[in-house]
Design a protein around this motif. Sequence first.
Motif, PDB file in Angstrom:
ATOM      1  N   PHE A  55       0.841  -1.191   0.000  1.00 47.55           N
ATOM      2  CA  PHE A  55       0.000   0.000   0.000  1.00 47.55           C
ATOM      3  C   PHE A  55       0.881   1.248   0.000  1.00 47.55           C
ATOM      4  O   PHE A  55       1.929   1.280   0.652  1.00 47.55           O
ATOM      5  N   VAL A  56       0.421   2.259  -0.706  1.00 51.48           N
ATOM      6  CA  VAL A  56       1.100   3.555  -0.707  1.00 51.48           C
ATOM      7  C   VAL A  56       0.158   4.574  -0.080  1.00 51.48           C
ATOM      8  O   VAL A  56      -0.960   4.787  -0.566  1.00 51.48           O
ATOM      9  N   HIS A  57       0.625   5.200   1.012  1.00 52.59           N
ATOM     10  CA  HIS A  57      -0.173   6.170   1.750  1.00 52.59           C
ATOM     11  C   HIS A  57       0.244   7.594   1.398  1.00 52.59           C
ATOM     12  O   HIS A  57       1.437   7.902   1.314  1.00 52.59           O
ATOM     13  N   ALA A  58      -0.740   8.456   1.248  1.00 52.31           N
ATOM     14  CA  ALA A  58      -0.537   9.893   1.047  1.00 52.31           C
ATOM     15  C   ALA A  58      -1.644  10.607   1.805  1.00 52.31           C
ATOM     16  O   ALA A  58      -2.599   9.969   2.274  1.00 52.31           O
ATOM     17  N   PRO A  59      -1.561  11.902   1.973  1.00 57.07           N
ATOM     18  CA  PRO A  59      -2.655  12.623   2.637  1.00 57.07           C
ATOM     19  C   PRO A  59      -4.004  12.332   1.966  1.00 57.07           C
ATOM     20  O   PRO A  59      -4.174  12.554   0.761  1.00 57.07           O
ATOM     21  N   ASN A  60      -4.942  11.800   2.755  1.00 59.38           N
ATOM     22  CA  ASN A  60      -6.308  11.519   2.284  1.00 59.38           C
ATOM     23  C   ASN A  60      -6.347  10.541   1.117  1.00 59.38           C
ATOM     24  O   ASN A  60      -7.295  10.536   0.333  1.00 59.38           O
ATOM     25  N   ARG A  61      -5.320   9.695   1.009  1.00 57.32           N
ATOM     26  CA  ARG A  61      -5.283   8.759  -0.116  1.00 57.32           C
ATOM     27  C   ARG A  61      -4.521   7.498   0.273  1.00 57.32           C
ATOM     28  O   ARG A  61      -3.517   7.560   0.974  1.00 57.32           O
ATOM     29  N   ILE A  62      -5.017   6.343  -0.195  1.00 57.57           N
ATOM     30  CA  ILE A  62      -4.296   5.080  -0.069  1.00 57.57           C
ATOM     31  C   ILE A  62      -4.523   4.289  -1.346  1.00 57.57           C
ATOM     32  O   ILE A  62      -5.656   4.220  -1.853  1.00 57.57           O
ATOM     33  N   ILE A  63      -3.448   3.712  -1.865  1.00 56.46           N
ATOM     34  CA  ILE A  63      -3.535   2.933  -3.096  1.00 56.46           C
ATOM     35  C   ILE A  63      -2.906   1.571  -2.842  1.00 56.46           C
ATOM     36  O   ILE A  63      -1.754   1.481  -2.395  1.00 56.46           O
ATOM     37  N   GLY A  64      -3.669   0.515  -3.084  1.00 55.94           N
ATOM     38  CA  GLY A  64      -3.177  -0.841  -2.945  1.00 55.94           C
ATOM     39  C   GLY A  64      -2.777  -1.405  -4.291  1.00 55.94           C
ATOM     40  O   GLY A  64      -2.608  -0.680  -5.278  1.00 55.94           O
TER      41      GLY A  64
ATOM     42  N   HIS B  52      -4.274  18.125  -3.486  1.00 55.51           N
ATOM     43  CA  HIS B  52      -4.049  18.313  -2.054  1.00 55.51           C
ATOM     44  C   HIS B  52      -2.729  17.673  -1.630  1.00 55.51           C
ATOM     45  O   HIS B  52      -1.959  18.271  -0.857  1.00 55.51           O
ATOM     46  N   VAL B  53      -2.442  16.492  -2.137  1.00 54.24           N
ATOM     47  CA  VAL B  53      -1.168  15.833  -1.827  1.00 54.24           C
ATOM     48  C   VAL B  53      -0.005  16.715  -2.270  1.00 54.24           C
ATOM     49  O   VAL B  53       0.969  16.906  -1.524  1.00 54.24           O
ATOM     50  N   ALA B  54      -0.099  17.278  -3.459  1.00 57.64           N
ATOM     51  CA  ALA B  54       0.971  18.140  -3.966  1.00 57.64           C
ATOM     52  C   ALA B  54       1.119  19.395  -3.120  1.00 57.64           C
ATOM     53  O   ALA B  54       2.238  19.870  -2.881  1.00 57.64           O
ATOM     54  N   ARG B  55       0.017  19.937  -2.640  1.00 56.79           N
ATOM     55  CA  ARG B  55       0.069  21.141  -1.799  1.00 56.79           C
ATOM     56  C   ARG B  55       0.789  20.863  -0.482  1.00 56.79           C
ATOM     57  O   ARG B  55       1.430  21.750   0.080  1.00 56.79           O
TER      58      ARG B  55
ATOM     59  N   ILE C 206       5.807  20.320   1.012  1.00 52.86           N
ATOM     60  CA  ILE C 206       6.441  21.623   1.229  1.00 52.86           C
ATOM     61  C   ILE C 206       7.964  21.573   1.236  1.00 52.86           C
ATOM     62  O   ILE C 206       8.615  22.616   1.263  1.00 52.86           O
ATOM     63  N   LEU C 207       8.560  20.383   1.193  1.00 52.66           N
ATOM     64  CA  LEU C 207      10.016  20.251   1.221  1.00 52.66           C
ATOM     65  C   LEU C 207      10.438  19.161   0.229  1.00 52.66           C
ATOM     66  O   LEU C 207      11.005  18.135   0.608  1.00 52.66           O
ATOM     67  N   PRO C 208      10.185  19.391  -1.062  1.00 50.56           N
ATOM     68  CA  PRO C 208      10.346  18.310  -2.048  1.00 50.56           C
ATOM     69  C   PRO C 208      11.782  17.858  -2.290  1.00 50.56           C
ATOM     70  O   PRO C 208      11.991  16.769  -2.833  1.00 50.56           O
TER      71      PRO C 208
ATOM     72  N   MET D 131       7.760  13.322   6.451  1.00 47.43           N
ATOM     73  CA  MET D 131       7.272  13.953   7.674  1.00 47.43           C
ATOM     74  C   MET D 131       6.667  15.319   7.360  1.00 47.43           C
ATOM     75  O   MET D 131       5.588  15.654   7.852  1.00 47.43           O
ATOM     76  N   ALA D 132       7.360  16.107   6.519  1.00 47.84           N
ATOM     77  CA  ALA D 132       6.860  17.430   6.170  1.00 47.84           C
ATOM     78  C   ALA D 132       5.510  17.345   5.469  1.00 47.84           C
ATOM     79  O   ALA D 132       4.614  18.170   5.708  1.00 47.84           O
ATOM     80  N   VAL D 133       5.349  16.357   4.610  1.00 49.10           N
ATOM     81  CA  VAL D 133       4.063  16.155   3.923  1.00 49.10           C
ATOM     82  C   VAL D 133       2.958  15.904   4.940  1.00 49.10           C
ATOM     83  O   VAL D 133       1.879  16.517   4.884  1.00 49.10           O
ATOM     84  N   GLN D 134       3.197  14.995   5.878  1.00 55.33           N
ATOM     85  CA  GLN D 134       2.164  14.655   6.855  1.00 55.33           C
ATOM     86  C   GLN D 134       1.890  15.817   7.810  1.00 55.33           C
ATOM     87  O   GLN D 134       0.742  16.029   8.226  1.00 55.33           O
ATOM     88  N   SER D 135       2.918  16.573   8.168  1.00 54.09           N
ATOM     89  CA  SER D 135       2.725  17.717   9.060  1.00 54.09           C
ATOM     90  C   SER D 135       1.911  18.813   8.380  1.00 54.09           C
ATOM     91  O   SER D 135       0.991  19.379   8.982  1.00 54.09           O
TER      92      SER D 135
END
Length: 577
Positions: free
Chosen positions: A63-72, A168-171, A174-176, A185-189
């Motif tokens: 699974f790949v997790h991102a803000p408000n998204r999960i893809i199996g 939203h994930v791209a927004r 903030i520290l690409p 961590m920066a993405v989740q914060s």
Amino acid sequence: MTSPTLKARPRADGLVETDLPLQLAFMAPRLQGDFHPEGRLEVSLWGCGRMATVQLEPWTGPFVHAPNRIIGTEAGLHVAQSAPVLALTGAKIRRAAPARRCAWWGSLTKPQKVERKGALRRVTTPWGVTLIEERSDGIVIAVGASEEEAQRGLLLSVEAIVAECAAHVARCDILPTAPALLRSMAVQSAHAALSSIRHAEDGSFLGLAAGQAYSAPTRTYYRDGYWTLQALLTLDLPAVRAQIDLLATGIQPDGEAPSGVILTGPAQGLEWEKFRTTNKVYKEEHLRPTDWWSDHFDSPLFFILTIGDYLRRTGETEVLARHWQRVAAIYRRYRAYDMAGNGLPQKPRHDRDWADNVYRHGYVSYNIGLWIGALDVIAEFGGTQDRALAEEARTVAVKARAAVDEALLTEKGWYADYGIKGDFVEDHLTLDSLTLARFDAIPAEKARSLLGHVQQVLETRNNQSQPYGDWGVMCAWPPFKRPADTRAKSAFAYRYHNGSDWPYLSGLYAEQRLRFGLADWSYPLTRWWQTSLENGWIGSVEYFSPPFGRGSLLQGWTGMHAAAILAYRERVEKEMA
């Protein structure tokens, strides 16, 4: 608690990968909930409460997790931003059921039959509706306080929902250019801060959520909101201004304020009032219908600090003019707590500030830092409203700063948690005492000294006296020495306010190391996240410690890490390699 291998792995693109079916907590302006890849999806609506549970065929990983998204491997979940709706791709529904209560304290309702008409399921509760539509390219689940709101969600295509989620994930990225651990961590914060911005059914602002688990009754907090909005001062200034106006409604004429302001919709509001007025404990603690835990010692100070931060960023003095009478009332309230005439307010012995499982009293370092910061706001900006009061605040600030060491400095070189010398002093070191540094209540050299003590005592990698190894930054150490001063979770050493890692405070600590030009800022910035990955906790956790596990997921004020990065991005980018 930790293991030598990560249950979840940070990726170079800022996302998180896992072979295990780990829980995803999601939160958008209206829709929120939890998804368990084993096959359970729970959806709720801001202002309304729990709406429905959807059972799915189990998903397979990785699974790949991102803000408000999960893809199996074959399926994915994507949450929209413009409406309370999500899309499931490659998924199969087994069944759906309406929630029986809007929250644990709500009245139990009779089961309602799920209506089916072709590809559409309609799941109804007395406080809202969930519409589930199976389409050729996926399943769309829309939620609303009304049929109209849910129908607006159904207007979005699967493609549009997926695109909104990706934006939203791209927004949040903030520290690409950062390494995988720091970038993820920066993405989740950033997600924790941005997803806290909540809306009403008509699209208007309806508060900053403290976290996904802090929505019933729907409410917004003064302190949680303050630390959450530090990142939003860069990412979404209109939300900060709207939060100020909303919090103003909770300030009483004498300057008192609750922990938070309740913002329920009509149906949930009726249920909450029924519970509040018939439960003795809740009725005594929540004195007014819009109060969440009345009379918190730190809340009014955060209101002033929020105004100050907004003014320094925008220069829009109209906000201060609109709320000046409240600011003045708060100032007078805390002046009355100055029992010794030294400019420092003394807190009554109760459990009503952020450490709400601890009966702190007297001079509390954390509150003293907030107070002096609030005095500076009044002195800096209040002259346009009341020159005499602004000058008085400036004089009091000088007196207060001069009294801090006498009131709180310990023989160990740091500032006591709380107490009154000659009576009782809890002299252990606390991470929340860093408000003294953040709001310049102590000179810069003493702030650097305090940060040094925090590094040696509260960073678990350096403290060999605590028994759990290297796992994060403790909020307090050693444990409270007077058991009668603690209750509930904090009665246990290393639990909750008694030594857990609270990532928002770790973010404050990282911010101050960056601010004062100190090395080793990356440890408090990332160690909590590494521990989360080791344990398979996806997203920003509330608190944790080895013997007791974690608090809730997707906690708004964990956005403090994003705030530190945004404030000191140039240094972070320069040194992160």
